[in-house]
Design a protein around this motif. Structure first.
Motif, PDB file in Angstrom:
ATOM      1  N   LEU A 232      48.104  48.130  41.356  1.00 57.68           N
ATOM      2  CA  LEU A 232      47.120  47.498  42.231  1.00 57.68           C
ATOM      3  C   LEU A 232      47.710  46.398  43.103  1.00 57.68           C
ATOM      4  O   LEU A 232      47.052  45.949  44.049  1.00 57.68           O
ATOM      5  N   THR A 233      48.947  45.978  42.824  1.00 60.69           N
ATOM      6  CA  THR A 233      49.596  45.036  43.742  1.00 60.69           C
ATOM      7  C   THR A 233      49.882  45.712  45.080  1.00 60.69           C
ATOM      8  O   THR A 233      50.081  45.043  46.085  1.00 60.69           O
ATOM      9  N   GLN A 234      49.883  47.035  45.078  1.00 59.11           N
ATOM     10  CA  GLN A 234      50.149  47.802  46.292  1.00 59.11           C
ATOM     11  C   GLN A 234      48.889  47.989  47.139  1.00 59.11           C
ATOM     12  O   GLN A 234      48.937  48.597  48.189  1.00 59.11           O
ATOM     13  N   GLY A 235      47.749  47.488  46.650  1.00 54.86           N
ATOM     14  CA  GLY A 235      46.489  47.589  47.396  1.00 54.86           C
ATOM     15  C   GLY A 235      45.430  48.318  46.604  1.00 54.86           C
ATOM     16  O   GLY A 235      45.645  48.731  45.463  1.00 54.86           O
ATOM     17  N   LYS A 236      44.277  48.484  47.241  1.00 54.77           N
ATOM     18  CA  LYS A 236      43.157  49.174  46.582  1.00 54.77           C
ATOM     19  C   LYS A 236      43.556  50.601  46.250  1.00 54.77           C
ATOM     20  O   LYS A 236      44.259  51.253  47.020  1.00 54.77           O
ATOM     21  N   LYS A 237      43.075  51.045  45.089  1.00 54.24           N
ATOM     22  CA  LYS A 237      43.393  52.415  44.663  1.00 54.24           C
ATOM     23  C   LYS A 237      42.137  53.054  44.085  1.00 54.24           C
ATOM     24  O   LYS A 237      41.331  52.389  43.437  1.00 54.24           O
ATOM     25  N   ARG A 238      42.028  54.337  44.288  1.00 54.75           N
ATOM     26  CA  ARG A 238      40.975  55.117  43.644  1.00 54.75           C
ATOM     27  C   ARG A 238      41.486  55.569  42.280  1.00 54.75           C
ATOM     28  O   ARG A 238      42.689  55.560  42.022  1.00 54.75           O
ATOM     29  N   TYR A 239      40.553  55.963  41.428  1.00 56.49           N
ATOM     30  CA  TYR A 239      40.902  56.390  40.077  1.00 56.49           C
ATOM     31  C   TYR A 239      41.981  57.481  40.109  1.00 56.49           C
ATOM     32  O   TYR A 239      42.979  57.404  39.387  1.00 56.49           O
ATOM     33  N   GLY A 240      41.806  58.488  40.947  1.00 54.96           N
ATOM     34  CA  GLY A 240      42.762  59.597  41.023  1.00 54.96           C
ATOM     35  C   GLY A 240      44.156  59.141  41.424  1.00 54.96           C
ATOM     36  O   GLY A 240      45.162  59.664  40.933  1.00 54.96           O
TER      37      GLY A 240
ATOM     38  N   ARG B 113      35.910  43.773  32.997  1.00 59.84           N
ATOM     39  CA  ARG B 113      35.111  42.886  32.133  1.00 59.84           C
ATOM     40  C   ARG B 113      35.714  41.483  32.068  1.00 59.84           C
ATOM     41  O   ARG B 113      35.016  40.492  32.050  1.00 59.84           O
ATOM     42  N   TYR B 114      37.042  41.395  32.043  1.00 59.41           N
ATOM     43  CA  TYR B 114      37.716  40.105  31.952  1.00 59.41           C
ATOM     44  C   TYR B 114      37.996  39.487  33.324  1.00 59.41           C
ATOM     45  O   TYR B 114      38.652  38.450  33.423  1.00 59.41           O
ATOM     46  N   GLY B 115      37.532  40.133  34.375  1.00 57.58           N
ATOM     47  CA  GLY B 115      37.648  39.540  35.704  1.00 57.58           C
ATOM     48  C   GLY B 115      38.996  39.695  36.368  1.00 57.58           C
ATOM     49  O   GLY B 115      39.303  38.991  37.324  1.00 57.58           O
ATOM     50  N   LEU B 116      39.817  40.636  35.893  1.00 54.89           N
ATOM     51  CA  LEU B 116      41.139  40.838  36.482  1.00 54.89           C
ATOM     52  C   LEU B 116      41.131  41.906  37.572  1.00 54.89           C
ATOM     53  O   LEU B 116      41.973  41.893  38.470  1.00 54.89           O
ATOM     54  N   VAL B 117      40.193  42.832  37.463  1.00 56.00           N
ATOM     55  CA  VAL B 117      40.094  43.944  38.407  1.00 56.00           C
ATOM     56  C   VAL B 117      38.663  44.016  38.924  1.00 56.00           C
ATOM     57  O   VAL B 117      37.703  43.784  38.179  1.00 56.00           O
ATOM     58  N   GLU B 118      38.543  44.339  40.208  1.00 61.74           N
ATOM     59  CA  GLU B 118      37.228  44.539  40.810  1.00 61.74           C
ATOM     60  C   GLU B 118      37.024  46.026  41.059  1.00 61.74           C
ATOM     61  O   GLU B 118      37.936  46.715  41.530  1.00 61.74           O
ATOM     62  N   ARG B 119      35.846  46.500  40.729  1.00 62.61           N
ATOM     63  CA  ARG B 119      35.470  47.895  40.951  1.00 62.61           C
ATOM     64  C   ARG B 119      34.466  47.907  42.091  1.00 62.61           C
ATOM     65  O   ARG B 119      33.409  47.300  42.005  1.00 62.61           O
ATOM     66  N   GLU B 120      34.816  48.583  43.172  1.00 62.27           N
ATOM     67  CA  GLU B 120      33.960  48.634  44.353  1.00 62.27           C
ATOM     68  C   GLU B 120      33.463  50.067  44.545  1.00 62.27           C
ATOM     69  O   GLU B 120      34.251  50.997  44.685  1.00 62.27           O
ATOM     70  N   VAL B 121      32.146  50.215  44.509  1.00 61.75           N
ATOM     71  CA  VAL B 121      31.521  51.534  44.655  1.00 61.75           C
ATOM     72  C   VAL B 121      31.039  51.679  46.093  1.00 61.75           C
ATOM     73  O   VAL B 121      30.296  50.838  46.594  1.00 61.75           O
ATOM     74  N   HIS B 122      31.472  52.751  46.757  1.00 66.64           N
ATOM     75  CA  HIS B 122      31.046  53.056  48.113  1.00 66.64           C
ATOM     76  C   HIS B 122      30.038  54.201  48.031  1.00 66.64           C
ATOM     77  O   HIS B 122      30.362  55.284  47.525  1.00 66.64           O
TER      78      HIS B 122
ATOM     79  N   LEU C 154      42.059  36.304  40.050  1.00 70.26           N
ATOM     80  CA  LEU C 154      42.584  36.075  38.697  1.00 70.26           C
ATOM     81  C   LEU C 154      43.623  37.139  38.344  1.00 70.26           C
ATOM     82  O   LEU C 154      44.683  36.836  37.796  1.00 70.26           O
ATOM     83  N   GLY C 155      43.340  38.397  38.675  1.00 70.19           N
ATOM     84  CA  GLY C 155      44.297  39.478  38.417  1.00 70.19           C
ATOM     85  C   GLY C 155      45.578  39.296  39.209  1.00 70.19           C
ATOM     86  O   GLY C 155      46.678  39.521  38.702  1.00 70.19           O
ATOM     87  N   ALA C 156      45.447  38.850  40.454  1.00 72.26           N
ATOM     88  CA  ALA C 156      46.634  38.610  41.285  1.00 72.26           C
ATOM     89  C   ALA C 156      47.482  37.480  40.707  1.00 72.26           C
ATOM     90  O   ALA C 156      48.706  37.490  40.844  1.00 72.26           O
ATOM     91  N   SER C 157      46.826  36.530  40.032  1.00 70.17           N
ATOM     92  CA  SER C 157      47.586  35.421  39.434  1.00 70.17           C
ATOM     93  C   SER C 157      48.415  35.880  38.236  1.00 70.17           C
ATOM     94  O   SER C 157      49.309  35.169  37.793  1.00 70.17           O
ATOM     95  N   LEU C 158      48.145  37.064  37.740  1.00 74.96           N
ATOM     96  CA  LEU C 158      48.909  37.630  36.627  1.00 74.96           C
ATOM     97  C   LEU C 158      50.205  38.285  37.098  1.00 74.96           C
ATOM     98  O   LEU C 158      51.128  38.487  36.316  1.00 74.96           O
TER      99      LEU C 158
END
Length: 163
Positions: free
Chosen positions: A54-62, A85-94, A108-112
């Motif tokens: 995910l450091t490479q950008g938004k990704k779909r599940y596949g 749930r822990y706030g490290l990843v955001e799930r965006e539904v289109h 927060l995830g980027a800070s990891l």
């Protein structure tokens, strides 16, 4: 809190003692401790790979499933849900047909990313061909090993990988 990858020095350029002192004051070894629970999430082998992807950008599940070789669909979904749930990843539904879901790192995830990169640098400096796991014998096993530690693949000579 960075390491110099060009340096032959194996010493860290930061001092972990203040962090160790803070950890000693926490109840980190208690499974009910929030810090323990967070450590359990970020120390997971799939978390490291998901965060790296995910450091490479938004990704779909596949896309994540294709990039993270060896992860089962169940483990990928389970880890994505935990990271969300822990706030490290955001799930965006289109709302489209078909439904499109994208995952990305939260701030927060980027800070990891930096601490994980430092861990990768440590591994790069300290793991040489004679430190490969004793049970890694085949090219397939080496390929899986390098899937989990992609930053190590360029330090091994081709002859080591072909053994």
């Amino acid at each position: 809190m960075a390491l110099n990858p060009d340096s032959n020095d194996s010493q860290l350029t930061y001092f972990p003692q203040p962090a160790l002192e803070r950890i000693a004051k926490m109840n980190l070894f208690d499974t009910k401790c929030a810090a323990h629970q967070m450590l359990e999430i970020i120390a997971n082998k799939w978390t490291v790979l998901i965060v790296y992807a995910l450091t490479q950008g938004k990704k779909r599940y596949g896309q994540l499933k294709q990039q993270i070789v060896g992860v089962s669909p169940k483990m990928l979904i389970q880890n994505l849900r935990n990271l969300e749930r822990y706030g490290l990843v955001e799930r965006e539904v289109h709302l489209s047909v078909p439904l499109r879901v994208e995952y990305s790192l939260t701030p927060l995830g980027a800070s990891l990313v930096e601490p994980l990169a430092i861990l990768g640098e440590w591994a790069y400096r300290h793991i040489t061909s004679h430190y490969l796991p004793k049970n890694v014998h085949t090219n397939t096993e080496l390929c899986i090993f390098f899937t989990f530690f992609p930053f190590l693949s360029n330090i091994f000579s081709k002859s080591v990988v072909e053994q």
